[in-house]
Design an enzyme around this catalytic site. Structure first.
Site, PDB file in Angstrom:
ATOM      1  N   GLY A 110       5.574 -28.140-157.702  1.00  0.00           N
ATOM      2  CA  GLY A 110       5.448 -29.279-158.604  1.00  0.00           C
ATOM      3  C   GLY A 110       6.376 -29.226-159.804  1.00  0.00           C
ATOM      4  O   GLY A 110       6.167 -29.923-160.790  1.00  0.00           O
ATOM      5  N   GLN A 111       7.440 -28.412-159.710  1.00  0.00           N
ATOM      6  CA  GLN A 111       8.384 -28.316-160.830  1.00  0.00           C
ATOM      7  C   GLN A 111       9.249 -29.566-160.885  1.00  0.00           C
ATOM      8  O   GLN A 111       9.821 -29.971-159.869  1.00  0.00           O
ATOM      9  CB  GLN A 111       9.268 -27.070-160.657  1.00  0.00           C
ATOM     10  N   ASN A 152       5.121 -23.878-162.840  1.00  0.00           N
ATOM     11  CA  ASN A 152       5.420 -24.571-161.589  1.00  0.00           C
ATOM     12  C   ASN A 152       6.801 -24.132-161.107  1.00  0.00           C
ATOM     13  O   ASN A 152       7.736 -24.024-161.915  1.00  0.00           O
ATOM     14  CB  ASN A 152       5.399 -26.083-161.807  1.00  0.00           C
ATOM     15  N   HIS A 194       3.601 -23.768-169.041  1.00  0.00           N
ATOM     16  CA  HIS A 194       2.651 -24.747-169.580  1.00  0.00           C
ATOM     17  C   HIS A 194       1.463 -24.012-170.212  1.00  0.00           C
ATOM     18  O   HIS A 194       0.952 -23.051-169.632  1.00  0.00           O
ATOM     19  CB  HIS A 194       2.091 -25.636-168.468  1.00  0.00           C
ATOM     20  N   ASP A 237       3.962 -31.051-175.015  1.00  0.00           N
ATOM     21  CA  ASP A 237       4.415 -31.795-173.839  1.00  0.00           C
ATOM     22  C   ASP A 237       4.325 -33.295-174.117  1.00  0.00           C
ATOM     23  O   ASP A 237       3.351 -33.764-174.709  1.00  0.00           O
ATOM     24  CB  ASP A 237       3.561 -31.424-172.618  1.00  0.00           C
ATOM     25  N   HIS A 296       9.942 -22.741-167.943  1.00  0.00           N
ATOM     26  CA  HIS A 296       8.976 -23.043-169.002  1.00  0.00           C
ATOM     27  C   HIS A 296       7.573 -22.691-168.527  1.00  0.00           C
ATOM     28  O   HIS A 296       7.277 -22.728-167.340  1.00  0.00           O
ATOM     29  CB  HIS A 296       9.038 -24.520-169.398  1.00  0.00           C
TER      30      HIS A 296
HETATM   31  P1  AMP Z   1       7.260 -29.167-164.661  1.00  0.00           P
HETATM   32  O1  AMP Z   1       6.844 -30.405-163.908  1.00  0.00           O
HETATM   33  O2  AMP Z   1       6.376 -27.979-164.448  1.00  0.00           O
HETATM   34  O3  AMP Z   1       8.730 -28.868-164.422  1.00  0.00           O
HETATM   35  O4  AMP Z   1       7.078 -29.507-166.198  1.00  0.00           O
HETATM   36  C1  AMP Z   1       7.956 -30.308-166.926  1.00  0.00           C
HETATM   37  C2  AMP Z   1       7.191 -30.807-168.108  1.00  0.00           C
HETATM   38  O5  AMP Z   1       8.093 -31.249-169.076  1.00  0.00           O
HETATM   39  C3  AMP Z   1       6.261 -31.989-167.792  1.00  0.00           C
HETATM   40  O6  AMP Z   1       4.932 -31.641-168.129  1.00  0.00           O
HETATM   41  C4  AMP Z   1       6.800 -33.110-168.670  1.00  0.00           C
HETATM   42  O7  AMP Z   1       5.797 -33.935-169.184  1.00  0.00           O
HETATM   43  C5  AMP Z   1       7.517 -32.331-169.753  1.00  0.00           C
HETATM   44  N1  AMP Z   1       8.588 -33.047-170.412  1.00  0.00           N
HETATM   45  C6  AMP Z   1       9.572 -33.779-169.833  1.00  0.00           C
HETATM   46  N2  AMP Z   1      10.384 -34.290-170.771  1.00  0.00           N
HETATM   47  C7  AMP Z   1       9.896 -33.874-171.970  1.00  0.00           C
HETATM   48  C8  AMP Z   1      10.282 -34.095-173.324  1.00  0.00           C
HETATM   49  N3  AMP Z   1      11.352 -34.849-173.643  1.00  0.00           N
HETATM   50  N4  AMP Z   1       9.528 -33.532-174.301  1.00  0.00           N
HETATM   51  C9  AMP Z   1       8.444 -32.778-173.996  1.00  0.00           C
HETATM   52  N5  AMP Z   1       8.032 -32.540-172.743  1.00  0.00           N
HETATM   53  C10 AMP Z   1       8.747 -33.078-171.741  1.00  0.00           C
END
Ligand code: AMP
Ligand code: ZN
Length: 118
Positions: A97-98, A91, A106, A32, A104
């Protein structure tokens, strides 16, 4: 299958760089970019499924869900998180909190997690 405006689809196509950990036919695990724990990876579905709720419509045999879950566990094991434990999070939607509408998981570890979550 691919959404050109989706940041994770662009990562999967190699248009945006990422630090890859594992991959198979169903998912790709990357670090991440904004880690919330000493170890923070995300396991991204290869297919542009918007969220886990959408799996009910598209994942009849459960192979996307199953494969992604197993990859998340493998990532945690290979990161050395098994002994102390770790947290898998999906999420979903605004209250969940998505922030990226592409399925995906985490993988968070390396510190004590709190409950209830914030
Ligand atoms: P969510 O908020 O559960 O949708 O998670 C999205 C996640 O994607 C967050 O933890 C971000 O930090 C991560 N994220 C966003 N852009 C990137 C990227 N370019 N490379 C890696 N992680 C990313
Ligand atoms: Zn996408």
């Amino acid at each position: 299958m691919t959404d050109h405006a989706c940041i994770f689809c662009r990562i999967l196509k190699g248009e945006i760089p990422s630090r890859q950990i594992l991959e198979d036919g169903v998912g790709v695990a990357i670090h991440d970019v904004n880690p919330q724990a000493p170890f923070h990876a995300i396991v991204i579905a290869r297919r542009h499924v918007p969220d886990v709720a959408s799996l009910i419509a598209v994942d009849g045999e459960g192979s996307i869900a199953g494969n992604l879950m197993k990859m998340a566990v493998k990532v945690a094991q290979e990161a050395g998180l098994s002994a102390k434990g770790y947290r898998l999070v999906i999420n979903t939607g605004e209250f969940g909190g998505q922030t990226v509408d592409h399925l995906h998981i985490h993988v968070l570890g390396g510190r004590q997690m709190l409950w209830p979550p914030g």
